[in-house]
Design a protein around this motif. Structure first.
Motif, mmCIF file in Angstrom:
data_model
loop_
_atom_site.group_PDB
_atom_site.id
_atom_site.type_symbol
_atom_site.label_atom_id
_atom_site.label_comp_id
_atom_site.label_asym_id
_atom_site.label_seq_id
_atom_site.Cartn_x
_atom_site.Cartn_y
_atom_site.Cartn_z
ATOM 1 N N GLU A 61 0.831 -1.204 0.000
ATOM 2 C CA GLU A 61 0.000 0.000 0.000
ATOM 3 C C GLU A 61 0.866 1.255 0.000
ATOM 4 O O GLU A 61 0.562 2.231 -0.697
ATOM 5 N N TYR A 68 1.643 6.714 -6.813
ATOM 6 C CA TYR A 68 0.585 7.681 -7.091
ATOM 7 C C TYR A 68 1.097 9.102 -6.895
ATOM 8 O O TYR A 68 0.861 9.992 -7.727
ATOM 9 N N THR A 157 -11.266 4.912 2.626
ATOM 10 C CA THR A 157 -10.678 3.882 1.772
ATOM 11 C C THR A 157 -9.259 4.282 1.376
ATOM 12 O O THR A 157 -8.819 5.415 1.618
ATOM 13 N N ASP A 159 -8.238 4.839 -1.689
ATOM 14 C CA ASP A 159 -8.346 5.929 -2.666
ATOM 15 C C ASP A 159 -8.609 7.272 -1.979
ATOM 16 O O ASP A 159 -8.126 8.311 -2.448
ATOM 17 N N GLU A 160 -9.367 7.255 -0.904
ATOM 18 C CA GLU A 160 -9.598 8.490 -0.148
ATOM 19 C C GLU A 160 -8.349 8.884 0.632
ATOM 20 O O GLU A 160 -8.017 10.075 0.733
ATOM 21 N N GLU A 163 -5.805 10.918 -1.418
ATOM 22 C CA GLU A 163 -6.201 12.267 -1.825
ATOM 23 C C GLU A 163 -6.557 13.174 -0.652
ATOM 24 O O GLU A 163 -6.410 14.391 -0.743
#
Length: 457
Positions: A61, A68, A157, A159-160, A163
């Motif tokens: 992760e 990313y 999550t 993805d959250e 960001e």
């Protein structure tokens, strides 16, 4: 000074190079490869981050988060001119002078900005060329620990997380400093001594409101909503600022929330909102996974309702992710408007929106030298009565725009090879999706003020 932090032309040229590189293969590995190439002599720093999470800290992760972050570095820039540090040193001395009032501090910084540092925003450098491996790893490790260990962050999550919690900055040109450590030292007393019998103990809303109260009371916010020189984007200076406007205090809120493990972002409008509403505000992800917005900055409670009577043309979210549509625009357009590629369109989270197609007469279409068209929102009490809020495309004789806020007065513009020209009559996009065209002669009518927005300073 334009408080929108729009990007200078040299930045957009770099973005165009990026799009030329990825136009045929817009995949993650290609984006990573380009970011590494953009880094130039700083490439070993970025590569060492990836190697660190493959070997020393073998966490899939964290490796995905690092990829990313690096892939999206081409959207983000810092000041290239070291004189920004001279300006920050001067600001620190001004704040340390207790004989000066907040107005005098503000006016002093405004004067020195205009006389010595006006050109600073024109000299920028890609973050990929200056960010260090140590800085990236520190931000990932600290934010990842909070995501996994803080009760008020477990609802988000992956993805959250990448960001809302992981990003190393919240606005462009923010100093790459130790804000995750500096701000909690100023406003983290409640975290160190929590009231454990409180019903909001260990909740995102409870922690966020506690932090908001500490920062609001600790900064003695004066609220001088006038231009005050270059923004103070340093973790050392932000908590010492005794004046400022809503974007300043929204930035403090987001950085403070993230430093304590509360997922937060900045949202805002490209024009000022109507009446008393803010042009910038902050949002958190609350305990049920829902987004909760402040009304504006540190002075308002979170989740008490974002001005339900407000309307606006657009809302954009500051994002780590590259806005690929804006990158594509910067590669193909003939007229290059300085759209920030680190923003995502979230208008439909706040307002009723419509996709619209405005018919353009054939004789006007023949004048246009570009397929890209622009949509401007009317603003009141301004030298410039229109502000561009987005771009669209010409298609089958119509200027098409997406996700436009309703109950706003607009006008479509196009590029004639020399400048932008009006290509439609002004029009109101009404609540029921209908479009009403307005005579240009009546634009100053007080009747139309209800569909206009305020101008940003």
């Amino acid at each position: 000074m334009n408080r929108n932090h729009t990007l200078p032309l040299i930045v957009l040229i770099a973005m165009s190079a990026f799009l030329n590189f990825i136009s045929c293969r817009n995949d993650s590995s290609t984006m990573l490869r380009y970011a590494l190439e953009q880094a130039g002599c700083n490439r070993p720093e970025l590569e060492s981050v990836l190697e660190h999470y493959r070997t020393a800290d073998d966490n899939p992760e964290k490796l995905a988060a690092a990829r990313y972050l690096i892939e999206n570095l081409p959207a983000h820039y810092s000041y290239a001119d070291n004189s920004i540090y001279q300006y920050y040193d001067y600001a620190a001395r001004i704040f340390a002078d207790s004989s000066l009032t907040p107005e005098q501090q503000r006016d002093s910084l405004l004067a020195v900005s205009d006389s010595l540092y006006r050109e600073l925003p024109l000299h920028t450098v890609p973050d990929a060329q200056v960010i260090t491996a140590e800085y990236i790893i520190s931000n990932i490790d600290k934010s990842y620990f909070q995501w996994k260990e803080c009760p008020w962050a477990r609802q988000i999550t992956f993805d959250e997380y990448i960001e809302w919690l992981m990003p190393y900055k919240a606005v462009e040109y923010q100093e790459l400093d130790a804000w995750r450590d500096t701000l909690p030292a100023h406003f983290g007393g409640g975290l160190r001594h929590p009231v454990k019998n409180d019903v909001e103990y260990n909740t995102a809303m409870g922690v966020a409101d506690m932090l908001r109260n500490e920062a609001f009371n600790g900064m003695h916010r004066y609220g001088l909503y006038t231009r005050s020189g270059l923004p103070l984007l340093s973790a050392y200076l932000l908590p010492r600022q005794t004046f400022g406007d809503i974007p300043d205090y929204a930035l403090v809120a987001v950085l403070l929330m993230r430093s304590a493990g509360v997922p937060a972002v900045i949202d805002g409008t490209p024009v000022g909102a109507r009446y008393e509403a803010a042009a910038r505000w902050y949002v958190i992800i609350a305990d049920k996974g829902e987004e909760e917005a402040s009304e504006w900055d540190l002075s308002t409670n979170i989740g008490w309702g974002f001005f339900p009577y407000e309307r606006g043309p657009k809302v954009y979210r500051n994002s780590l992710a590259i806005n690929k549509e804006r990158f594509e625009y910067s590669r193909k357009t003939k007229y290059r408007y300085p759209f920030d590629s680190g923003k995502q369109d979230v208008t439909d989270k706040y307002f009723l929106v419509s996709d619209i197609g405005i018919p353009i007469p054939e004789d006007i279409r023949k004048e246009l030298q570009d397929k890209y068209v622009y949509i401007a929102s009317a603003v009141r009490d301004s030298i410039e009565p229109w502000r561009i809020v987005d771009f669209g495309r010409m298609h089958r004789g119509k200027a098409e725009f997406r996700n436009m806020g309703r109950e706003v007065l607009y006008q479509a513009l196009g590029y004639d090879g020399d400048t932008l020209i009006p290509i439609s009559a002004p029009f109101i996009l009404h609540k029921d999706r209908s479009i009403e065209y307005i005579s240009a002669d009546t634009l100053q009518s007080a009747y139309l003020d209800r569909w206009k927005n305020n101008a940003l300073l």
